[in-house]
Design an enzyme around this catalytic site. Sequence first.
Site, mmCIF file in Angstrom:
data_model
loop_
_atom_site.group_PDB
_atom_site.id
_atom_site.type_symbol
_atom_site.label_atom_id
_atom_site.label_comp_id
_atom_site.label_asym_id
_atom_site.label_seq_id
_atom_site.Cartn_x
_atom_site.Cartn_y
_atom_site.Cartn_z
ATOM 1 N N CYS A 1 40.543 37.343 41.104
ATOM 2 C CA CYS A 1 39.641 36.666 42.046
ATOM 3 C C CYS A 1 40.371 36.033 43.228
ATOM 4 O O CYS A 1 40.008 36.252 44.391
ATOM 5 C CB CYS A 1 38.768 35.651 41.325
ATOM 6 S SG CYS A 1 39.666 34.270 40.586
ATOM 7 N N HIS B 1 37.704 30.044 39.307
ATOM 8 C CA HIS B 1 37.240 31.325 39.856
ATOM 9 C C HIS B 1 36.842 31.102 41.310
ATOM 10 O O HIS B 1 36.406 30.015 41.694
ATOM 11 C CB HIS B 1 36.056 31.851 39.048
ATOM 12 C CG HIS B 1 35.679 33.255 39.394
ATOM 13 N ND1 HIS B 1 36.513 34.336 39.156
ATOM 14 C CD2 HIS B 1 34.566 33.772 39.978
ATOM 15 C CE1 HIS B 1 35.919 35.447 39.569
ATOM 16 N NE2 HIS B 1 34.733 35.132 40.081
ATOM 17 N N HIS C 1 33.274 39.141 44.611
ATOM 18 C CA HIS C 1 34.379 38.564 43.859
ATOM 19 C C HIS C 1 34.980 39.628 42.955
ATOM 20 O O HIS C 1 34.392 40.680 42.727
ATOM 21 C CB HIS C 1 33.903 37.353 43.043
ATOM 22 C CG HIS C 1 32.947 37.684 41.939
ATOM 23 N ND1 HIS C 1 33.019 37.098 40.708
ATOM 24 C CD2 HIS C 1 31.887 38.539 41.873
ATOM 25 C CE1 HIS C 1 32.051 37.554 39.929
ATOM 26 N NE2 HIS C 1 31.352 38.425 40.616
#
Length: 190
Positions: free
Chosen positions: A102, A153, A165
């Site tokens: 990510c 994240h 993402h």
Amino acid sequence: MLFMKRARSQFVAFCVLLALVLTSMMYTAQGSVPLVQVAFADTVAAAPEVVEGGEQTLADMVEGHLEDVAVMASREALVAAAEEKLGSYYVSGGRGPSGFDCSGLVQYCVDAALGVELPRTSYAQAQCGEEVPLDQLQRGDLLFWGSRSGAYHVGIYTGDGTYIHAADGRKGVCQQGFDTYCPSFAKRII
């Protein structure tokens, strides 16, 4: 999808070209009413008359519009860089160009689109920029999951409650909506 990428790129190019044309018109206009003044008539009428003890000039107003166009073009370039990576593999610790985690995806896209190097981890990236409420997001804002002191994240907001993402090994780099996986907070870096 390819058509949308081209259309968005053409729109950004058009905005930049329009800004350049308007700027050149402003500095080269002859006659009693420059063409650029006609183009920004509503802005001129609505603008405050005095700025720091002097009158606000048309050049000041056009400069503000040009800055807005530049910011919009930067946001669109960041989203376009992320869209180009849709379908890439998820790789733990990956920083591209074909496999990402990510934070590696965000770092890669920001560097490719803006020439700015963000820190490597989502935790460190969450310390960058200005916090933005989730109901005031703009394309290109960074979305984070977890706490402000422990983000785990990160993704890039693409508008209409969606983001890109590097999800996991099964999904790879994908686009999802807030209805599937809602972020905790957001930062604006542009």
